[in-house]
Motif scaffolding. Structure first.
Motif, PDB file in Angstrom:
ATOM      1  N   SER A  41       0.833  -1.197   0.000  1.00 54.90           N
ATOM      2  CA  SER A  41       0.000   0.000   0.000  1.00 54.90           C
ATOM      3  C   SER A  41       0.876   1.258   0.000  1.00 54.90           C
ATOM      4  N   ALA A  42       1.935   1.243   0.807  1.00 58.82           N
ATOM      5  CA  ALA A  42       2.851   2.388   0.886  1.00 58.82           C
ATOM      6  C   ALA A  42       3.580   2.611  -0.441  1.00 58.82           C
ATOM      7  N   ILE A  43       3.977   1.504  -1.098  1.00 58.97           N
ATOM      8  CA  ILE A  43       4.661   1.594  -2.400  1.00 58.97           C
ATOM      9  C   ILE A  43       3.747   2.267  -3.430  1.00 58.97           C
ATOM     10  N   LEU A  44       2.499   1.784  -3.506  1.00 54.77           N
ATOM     11  CA  LEU A  44       1.556   2.321  -4.489  1.00 54.77           C
ATOM     12  C   LEU A  44       1.146   3.747  -4.144  1.00 54.77           C
ATOM     13  N   GLU A  45       1.053   4.024  -2.849  1.00 54.83           N
ATOM     14  CA  GLU A  45       0.714   5.363  -2.382  1.00 54.83           C
ATOM     15  C   GLU A  45       1.803   6.347  -2.805  1.00 54.83           C
ATOM     16  N   ALA A  46       3.062   5.929  -2.664  1.00 54.44           N
ATOM     17  CA  ALA A  46       4.198   6.792  -2.983  1.00 54.44           C
ATOM     18  C   ALA A  46       4.219   7.181  -4.459  1.00 54.44           C
ATOM     19  N   SER A  47       3.761   6.278  -5.328  1.00 50.90           N
ATOM     20  CA  SER A  47       3.809   6.584  -6.756  1.00 50.90           C
ATOM     21  C   SER A  47       2.465   7.069  -7.297  1.00 50.90           C
ATOM     22  N   SER A  48       1.446   7.138  -6.429  1.00 45.27           N
ATOM     23  CA  SER A  48       0.101   7.441  -6.934  1.00 45.27           C
ATOM     24  C   SER A  48      -0.029   8.847  -7.519  1.00 45.27           C
ATOM     25  N   SER A  49       0.659   9.841  -6.933  1.00 49.05           N
ATOM     26  CA  SER A  49       0.512  11.190  -7.486  1.00 49.05           C
ATOM     27  C   SER A  49       1.176  11.286  -8.861  1.00 49.05           C
ATOM     28  N   SER A  50       2.327  10.615  -9.024  1.00 50.02           N
ATOM     29  CA  SER A  50       2.964  10.573 -10.351  1.00 50.02           C
ATOM     30  C   SER A  50       2.058   9.876 -11.354  1.00 50.02           C
ATOM     31  N   ARG A  51       1.461   8.756 -10.906  1.00 44.70           N
ATOM     32  CA  ARG A  51       0.608   7.975 -11.785  1.00 44.70           C
ATOM     33  C   ARG A  51      -0.620   8.797 -12.202  1.00 44.70           C
ATOM     34  N   GLU A  52      -1.233   9.486 -11.238  1.00 44.34           N
ATOM     35  CA  GLU A  52      -2.410  10.315 -11.542  1.00 44.34           C
ATOM     36  C   GLU A  52      -2.053  11.418 -12.521  1.00 44.34           C
ATOM     37  N   LEU A  87       5.059   9.891 -22.699  1.00 39.03           N
ATOM     38  CA  LEU A  87       4.165   9.626 -21.568  1.00 39.03           C
ATOM     39  C   LEU A  87       4.036   8.125 -21.319  1.00 39.03           C
ATOM     40  N   ILE A  88       3.884   7.365 -22.411  1.00 41.61           N
ATOM     41  CA  ILE A  88       3.782   5.908 -22.280  1.00 41.61           C
ATOM     42  C   ILE A  88       5.072   5.344 -21.680  1.00 41.61           C
ATOM     43  N   ALA A  89       6.199   5.864 -22.117  1.00 42.13           N
ATOM     44  CA  ALA A  89       7.489   5.426 -21.569  1.00 42.13           C
ATOM     45  C   ALA A  89       7.561   5.723 -20.070  1.00 42.13           C
ATOM     46  N   ASP A  90       7.157   6.938 -19.675  1.00 38.47           N
ATOM     47  CA  ASP A  90       7.183   7.316 -18.258  1.00 38.47           C
ATOM     48  C   ASP A  90       6.282   6.405 -17.423  1.00 38.47           C
ATOM     49  N   LEU A  91       5.077   6.128 -17.938  1.00 33.52           N
ATOM     50  CA  LEU A  91       4.146   5.250 -17.236  1.00 33.52           C
ATOM     51  C   LEU A  91       4.706   3.833 -17.116  1.00 33.52           C
ATOM     52  N   THR A  92       5.339   3.365 -18.175  1.00 35.39           N
ATOM     53  CA  THR A  92       5.910   2.020 -18.191  1.00 35.39           C
ATOM     54  C   THR A  92       7.014   1.896 -17.144  1.00 35.39           C
ATOM     55  N   VAL A  93       7.877   2.920 -17.068  1.00 27.88           N
ATOM     56  CA  VAL A  93       8.963   2.932 -16.085  1.00 27.88           C
ATOM     57  C   VAL A  93       8.394   2.966 -14.664  1.00 27.88           C
ATOM     58  N   LEU A  94       7.362   3.790 -14.461  1.00 25.44           N
ATOM     59  CA  LEU A  94       6.715   3.891 -13.152  1.00 25.44           C
ATOM     60  C   LEU A  94       6.136   2.535 -12.730  1.00 25.44           C
ATOM     61  N   ARG A  95       5.425   1.885 -13.658  1.00 27.32           N
ATOM     62  CA  ARG A  95       4.856   0.557 -13.359  1.00 27.32           C
ATOM     63  C   ARG A  95       5.943  -0.461 -13.058  1.00 27.32           C
ATOM     64  N   ASN A  97       8.907   0.100 -11.845  1.00 25.90           N
ATOM     65  CA  ASN A  97       9.450   0.398 -10.519  1.00 25.90           C
ATOM     66  C   ASN A  97       8.534  -0.118  -9.417  1.00 25.90           C
ATOM     67  N   ASP A  98       7.231   0.132  -9.569  1.00 29.78           N
ATOM     68  CA  ASP A  98       6.248  -0.375  -8.597  1.00 29.78           C
ATOM     69  C   ASP A  98       6.346  -1.892  -8.502  1.00 29.78           C
ATOM     70  N   ARG A  99       6.371  -2.534  -9.670  1.00 30.44           N
ATOM     71  CA  ARG A  99       6.404  -3.998  -9.702  1.00 30.44           C
ATOM     72  C   ARG A  99       7.648  -4.557  -9.010  1.00 30.44           C
ATOM     73  N   SER A 100       8.811  -3.963  -9.269  1.00 30.57           N
ATOM     74  CA  SER A 100      10.023  -4.509  -8.669  1.00 30.57           C
ATOM     75  C   SER A 100      10.025  -4.280  -7.152  1.00 30.57           C
ATOM     76  N   GLN A 101       9.472  -3.139  -6.715  1.00 30.77           N
ATOM     77  CA  GLN A 101       9.377  -2.886  -5.267  1.00 30.77           C
ATOM     78  C   GLN A 101       8.387  -3.847  -4.612  1.00 30.77           C
TER      79      GLN A 101
END
Length: 125
Positions: A41-52, A87-95, A97-101
């Motif tokens: 939850s903390a991992i996803l919370e940390a990246s949620s503003s970037s994702r939004e 934008l797609i590249a940025d989203l892919t990198v963000l995902r 990072n989330d996945r590896s964490q």
């Protein structure tokens, strides 16, 4: 622990699921314990503003691209298409990072199940 049950309350009428819903789904599929749920939850919370922010930019880009294509503005289409790629590249990198964490929080068995969740529909051409 703090924040229990408060997961789904950060739902601002967005069409994509918020991190709380995703954590609940993962918890069911992977049989996560309490500590794992809080960490994820903390991992996803940390990246949620970037994702939004990226999702909003994608939406704006999609609308602008549709308008540019409708008016045959090829110069605009080109630059908007380039922007969409970024934008797609940025989203892919963000995902990624989330996945590896998230994977780092899981047991080997859970990691396998997590990988299978993503590979349900192999795209064969």
């Amino acid at each position: 622990g703090k924040g229990k049950g408060a997961y789904g309350q950060k739902f601002k009428g967005k069409s994509y699921p918020d991190s709380g819903m995703r954590v609940e789904r993962l918890a069911q599929k992977l049989d996560l314990n309490e500590a794992q749920q809080e960490q994820i939850s903390a991992i996803l919370e940390a990246s949620s503003s970037s994702r939004e922010s990226l999702n909003e930019k994608m939406q704006t880009n999609r609308e602008a691209l549709n308008e540019a294509m409708a008016s045959d503005n090829s110069a605009s289409v080109q630059s908007l298409a380039d922007q969409k790629g970024d934008l797609i590249a940025d989203l892919t990198v963000l995902r990624a990072n989330d996945r590896s964490q998230i994977k780092a929080v899981l047991t080997p068995e859970q990691q396998e199940a997590f990988a299978e969740m993503k590979q349900r529909r192999p795209r064969r051409h």
